[in-house]
Motif scaffolding. Sequence first.
Motif, PDB file in Angstrom:
ATOM      1  N   GLY A 182      57.409  58.470  33.089  1.00  0.00           N
ATOM      2  CA  GLY A 182      56.175  57.983  33.628  1.00  0.00           C
ATOM      3  C   GLY A 182      55.259  58.115  32.316  1.00  0.00           C
ATOM      4  N   PHE A 183      53.902  58.304  32.690  1.00  0.00           N
ATOM      5  CA  PHE A 183      52.954  58.467  32.142  1.00  0.00           C
ATOM      6  C   PHE A 183      52.732  59.761  31.429  1.00  0.00           C
ATOM      7  CE2 PHE A 183      48.727  60.008  30.601  1.00  0.00           C
ATOM      8  CZ  PHE A 183      48.206  59.309  29.703  1.00  0.00           C
ATOM      9  N   HIS A 184      52.462  60.245  30.264  1.00  0.00           N
ATOM     10  CA  HIS A 184      52.258  61.682  29.974  1.00  0.00           C
ATOM     11  C   HIS A 184      51.154  61.651  28.519  1.00  0.00           C
ATOM     12  CE1 HIS A 184      52.706  65.757  29.014  1.00  0.00           C
ATOM     13  NE2 HIS A 184      53.418  65.850  30.380  1.00  0.00           N
ATOM     14  N   GLN A 185      50.421  62.580  28.681  1.00  0.00           N
ATOM     15  CA  GLN A 185      49.452  62.468  27.697  1.00  0.00           C
ATOM     16  C   GLN A 185      50.065  62.623  26.182  1.00  0.00           C
ATOM     17  OE1 GLN A 185      46.296  62.501  28.240  1.00  0.00           O
ATOM     18  NE2 GLN A 185      46.268  62.997  30.502  1.00  0.00           N
ATOM     19  N   THR A 186      49.601  61.523  25.317  1.00  0.00           N
ATOM     20  CA  THR A 186      50.300  61.401  24.126  1.00  0.00           C
ATOM     21  C   THR A 186      50.206  62.342  23.019  1.00  0.00           C
ATOM     22  OG1 THR A 186      49.672  59.099  24.516  1.00  0.00           O
ATOM     23  CG2 THR A 186      50.417  59.322  22.186  1.00  0.00           C
ATOM     24  N   CYS A 213      47.014  60.330  39.312  1.00  0.00           N
ATOM     25  CA  CYS A 213      47.585  61.611  39.011  1.00  0.00           C
ATOM     26  C   CYS A 213      48.941  61.742  38.206  1.00  0.00           C
ATOM     27  CB  CYS A 213      47.880  62.570  40.305  1.00  0.00           C
ATOM     28  SG  CYS A 213      49.252  61.894  41.184  1.00  0.00           S
ATOM     29  N   GLY A 214      49.599  60.557  37.948  1.00  0.00           N
ATOM     30  CA  GLY A 214      50.855  60.699  37.004  1.00  0.00           C
ATOM     31  C   GLY A 214      51.816  61.504  37.714  1.00  0.00           C
ATOM     32  N   ASP A 215      52.331  62.499  36.894  1.00  0.00           N
ATOM     33  CA  ASP A 215      53.278  63.516  37.471  1.00  0.00           C
ATOM     34  C   ASP A 215      52.546  64.810  38.090  1.00  0.00           C
ATOM     35  OD1 ASP A 215      52.671  64.813  35.131  1.00  0.00           O
ATOM     36  OD2 ASP A 215      54.598  64.559  34.204  1.00  0.00           O
ATOM     37  N   GLY A 216      51.268  64.878  38.207  1.00  0.00           N
ATOM     38  CA  GLY A 216      50.527  66.016  38.534  1.00  0.00           C
ATOM     39  C   GLY A 216      50.064  66.931  37.363  1.00  0.00           C
ATOM     40  N   PHE A 217      49.660  66.451  36.149  1.00  0.00           N
ATOM     41  CA  PHE A 217      49.599  67.122  35.028  1.00  0.00           C
ATOM     42  C   PHE A 217      48.145  67.859  35.362  1.00  0.00           C
ATOM     43  CE2 PHE A 217      47.481  67.252  31.021  1.00  0.00           C
ATOM     44  CZ  PHE A 217      48.292  67.999  30.138  1.00  0.00           C
ATOM     45  N   PHE A 218      47.234  67.533  36.064  1.00  0.00           N
ATOM     46  CA  PHE A 218      46.226  68.073  36.188  1.00  0.00           C
ATOM     47  C   PHE A 218      46.301  68.879  37.802  1.00  0.00           C
ATOM     48  CE2 PHE A 218      44.118  64.870  33.816  1.00  0.00           C
ATOM     49  CZ  PHE A 218      44.115  65.541  32.461  1.00  0.00           C
ATOM     50  N   ALA A 219      46.793  68.090  38.715  1.00  0.00           N
ATOM     51  CA  ALA A 219      46.927  68.812  40.168  1.00  0.00           C
ATOM     52  C   ALA A 219      47.787  69.824  40.119  1.00  0.00           C
ATOM     53  CB  ALA A 219      47.301  67.603  40.993  1.00  0.00           C
ATOM     54  N   GLU A 254      52.410  58.011  47.115  1.00  0.00           N
ATOM     55  CA  GLU A 254      52.688  56.859  46.198  1.00  0.00           C
ATOM     56  C   GLU A 254      51.894  55.498  46.792  1.00  0.00           C
ATOM     57  OE1 GLU A 254      57.060  56.180  45.707  1.00  0.00           O
ATOM     58  OE2 GLU A 254      56.366  54.147  45.111  1.00  0.00           O
ATOM     59  N   GLY A 255      51.194  54.933  45.793  1.00  0.00           N
ATOM     60  CA  GLY A 255      50.438  53.640  46.224  1.00  0.00           C
ATOM     61  C   GLY A 255      49.222  53.642  45.244  1.00  0.00           C
ATOM     62  N   ASP A 256      48.754  52.315  45.516  1.00  0.00           N
ATOM     63  CA  ASP A 256      47.611  52.025  44.891  1.00  0.00           C
ATOM     64  C   ASP A 256      46.385  52.875  45.154  1.00  0.00           C
ATOM     65  OD1 ASP A 256      45.309  50.808  43.539  1.00  0.00           O
ATOM     66  OD2 ASP A 256      46.175  48.720  44.278  1.00  0.00           O
ATOM     67  N   VAL A 257      45.613  53.486  44.110  1.00  0.00           N
ATOM     68  CA  VAL A 257      44.558  54.127  44.666  1.00  0.00           C
ATOM     69  C   VAL A 257      43.313  53.403  45.453  1.00  0.00           C
ATOM     70  CG1 VAL A 257      42.374  55.640  43.706  1.00  0.00           C
ATOM     71  CG2 VAL A 257      44.737  55.756  42.681  1.00  0.00           C
ATOM     72  N   LEU A 277      39.372  61.883  38.505  1.00  0.00           N
ATOM     73  CA  LEU A 277      39.637  60.560  38.261  1.00  0.00           C
ATOM     74  C   LEU A 277      40.315  60.473  36.881  1.00  0.00           C
ATOM     75  CD1 LEU A 277      36.207  59.027  39.687  1.00  0.00           C
ATOM     76  CD2 LEU A 277      38.557  58.824  40.876  1.00  0.00           C
ATOM     77  N   ASP A 278      41.475  59.757  36.875  1.00  0.00           N
ATOM     78  CA  ASP A 278      41.995  59.529  35.345  1.00  0.00           C
ATOM     79  C   ASP A 278      42.674  58.178  35.242  1.00  0.00           C
ATOM     80  OD1 ASP A 278      43.118  60.081  32.645  1.00  0.00           O
ATOM     81  OD2 ASP A 278      44.242  61.391  33.252  1.00  0.00           O
ATOM     82  N   PRO A 279      41.749  57.132  35.362  1.00  0.00           N
ATOM     83  CA  PRO A 279      42.268  55.884  35.579  1.00  0.00           C
ATOM     84  C   PRO A 279      42.745  55.416  34.127  1.00  0.00           C
ATOM     85  CG  PRO A 279      40.006  55.970  35.364  1.00  0.00           C
ATOM     86  CD  PRO A 279      40.400  57.259  35.506  1.00  0.00           C
ATOM     87  N   LEU A 284      37.818  52.324  36.988  1.00  0.00           N
ATOM     88  CA  LEU A 284      37.867  52.177  38.419  1.00  0.00           C
ATOM     89  C   LEU A 284      37.824  50.891  38.979  1.00  0.00           C
ATOM     90  CD1 LEU A 284      35.724  54.924  39.620  1.00  0.00           C
ATOM     91  CD2 LEU A 284      38.102  55.169  38.901  1.00  0.00           C
ATOM     92  N   ASP A 285      38.830  50.482  40.010  1.00  0.00           N
ATOM     93  CA  ASP A 285      38.684  49.345  40.971  1.00  0.00           C
ATOM     94  C   ASP A 285      37.388  49.407  41.590  1.00  0.00           C
ATOM     95  OD1 ASP A 285      40.868  47.743  40.202  1.00  0.00           O
ATOM     96  OD2 ASP A 285      42.146  49.226  41.496  1.00  0.00           O
ATOM     97  N   VAL A 286      36.708  48.331  41.796  1.00  0.00           N
ATOM     98  CA  VAL A 286      35.441  48.102  42.665  1.00  0.00           C
ATOM     99  C   VAL A 286      35.519  48.959  43.810  1.00  0.00           C
ATOM    100  CG1 VAL A 286      33.729  46.601  43.576  1.00  0.00           C
ATOM    101  CG2 VAL A 286      34.760  45.953  41.470  1.00  0.00           C
TER     102      VAL A 286
HETATM  103  C1  LIG Z   1      46.095  57.932  32.313  1.00  0.00           C
HETATM  104  S1  LIG Z   1      47.272  57.888  33.277  1.00  0.00           S
HETATM  105  C2  LIG Z   1      47.079  59.482  33.914  1.00  0.00           C
HETATM  106  C3  LIG Z   1      48.040  60.489  34.444  1.00  0.00           C
HETATM  107  C4  LIG Z   1      47.833  61.994  34.814  1.00  0.00           C
HETATM  108  N1  LIG Z   1      46.537  62.085  35.122  1.00  0.00           N
HETATM  109  C5  LIG Z   1      48.045  62.591  33.457  1.00  0.00           C
HETATM  110  O1  LIG Z   1      47.243  63.076  32.830  1.00  0.00           O
HETATM  111  O2  LIG Z   1      49.064  62.725  33.020  1.00  0.00           O
HETATM  112  C6  LIG Z   1      47.015  56.951  34.628  1.00  0.00           C
HETATM  113  C7  LIG Z   1      47.815  56.975  35.574  1.00  0.00           C
HETATM  114  O3  LIG Z   1      47.525  56.006  36.410  1.00  0.00           O
HETATM  115  C8  LIG Z   1      48.374  55.259  37.295  1.00  0.00           C
HETATM  116  N2  LIG Z   1      47.793  54.154  37.901  1.00  0.00           N
HETATM  117  C9  LIG Z   1      47.182  53.228  37.178  1.00  0.00           C
HETATM  118  N3  LIG Z   1      46.682  52.277  37.976  1.00  0.00           N
HETATM  119  C10 LIG Z   1      46.809  52.788  39.302  1.00  0.00           C
HETATM  120  C11 LIG Z   1      46.715  52.324  40.514  1.00  0.00           C
HETATM  121  N4  LIG Z   1      45.733  51.257  40.850  1.00  0.00           N
HETATM  122  N5  LIG Z   1      46.826  53.016  41.470  1.00  0.00           N
HETATM  123  C12 LIG Z   1      47.699  54.213  41.287  1.00  0.00           C
HETATM  124  N6  LIG Z   1      48.000  54.737  40.056  1.00  0.00           N
HETATM  125  C13 LIG Z   1      47.487  53.841  39.203  1.00  0.00           C
HETATM  126  C14 LIG Z   1      49.469  55.127  36.303  1.00  0.00           C
HETATM  127  O4  LIG Z   1      50.792  55.019  36.663  1.00  0.00           O
HETATM  128  C15 LIG Z   1      49.219  56.369  35.426  1.00  0.00           C
HETATM  129  O5  LIG Z   1      50.314  57.362  35.702  1.00  0.00           O
END
Ligand SMILES: C[S@@+](CC[C@H](N)C(=O)[O-])C[C@H]1O[C@@H](n2cnc3c(N)ncnc32)[C@H](O)[C@@H]1O
Length: 348
Positions: A182-186, A213-219, A254-257, A277-279, A284-286
Amino acid sequence: MLEIKDVAFGGKAVGRLEDGRVCFSPDALPGERVQVTVTRETKRFVEAQLDRVLEASPRRVKPPCPYYGACGGCSYQHAAYDYQVELKTKQVGDVLGRLGGIENPNVLEGVPSPLPYGYRNRITVHRHGGRIGFHRRDGKGLVDIEACLLASDEVNKRLAELRRERFHEGARVLREHASRMGFHQTNDGVGALLQDAVSEACGSGGCLIDAYCGDGFFAHRLAKKFQRVIGLEWNERSIAQARSVAHANESYIEGDVAARLAEVLEEADGAATTVILDPPSQGLDVQVADLLRAYPVAKIVYVSCNPATLARDLKSLAAVYELGSATPFDMFPQTAEVEVLAILRRRF
Ligand SMILES: C[S@@+](CC[C@H](N)C(=O)[O-])C[C@H]1O[C@@H](n2cnc3c(N)ncnc32)[C@H](O)[C@@H]1O
């Protein structure tokens, strides 16, 4: 001859032609006098390519990468590293003012990367027409790359292996940590600094909602400091990873924010809630901004990889939240990108 006044977000140097139009050119620095060739013109501005630096900035350095200029990945190798961070920090303030409508935004000192090169734990390379590499800056195909100076040694090893393999045309992600899907900081070094800063900014007590939250890196790191931690993320693998190490007070949805945040905010006591918020770069969606205004929380800690969408979102949240501070983090040295940690407080 053009005198460079600034470098705009995106990496292009800015000067003014004698006819008053603004001129954008890559590879130049403030204070320099340069010779350029115009490549595109409109009534208000022109774009140009740099031909010659007539008077160089004392902060100009020799780009170490043989692909620099041709490759579309880097924009700042010609600037000393501390200067890159200064330029990006100023850009964050400019963008928050211009697009966010924030007068004198409180932008704190930019945080440099511990490694200005060799910091990327993953790269995406493309194969096309016998080349393996990155998109060209001019958009005309790929630059064939033996090694990338931004990538870690491990990642460059994977690139060398890939070059010996037969793989079909298309994109391939090369990772230092093969298990991270999944996503991880680069940039691990800046990722750790950002995690510390988010942790400090969030404080403690009450409920923490980590959206995107990705894999909960901050949480996960903050679980001990809050009574309850709720993560929202749509990537199934990231959610599974987060749940596999979660403490009893952590839950991951699990789902769309945009679709799931309402139920979480409705239940929470806003006055005792912090939201991270880490979009992705679209911001952010409206609906997400609407919900955060409709159910105000005490604090928002917004981690952004795109100052322009951050500025737009801060403007849309401004009736309820004010910006306390914004700190640039140089997650991607040598490139035009910058990460920003913005701390917002409820106004009333
Ligand atoms: C920039 S990453 C941040 C992940 C995490 N905070 C971290 O630092 O590892 C953005 C995350 O948002 C998720 N994501 C993007 N759009 C989303 C949405 N509309 N609803 C839920 N998750 C979404 C992506 O899958 C990704 O894991």
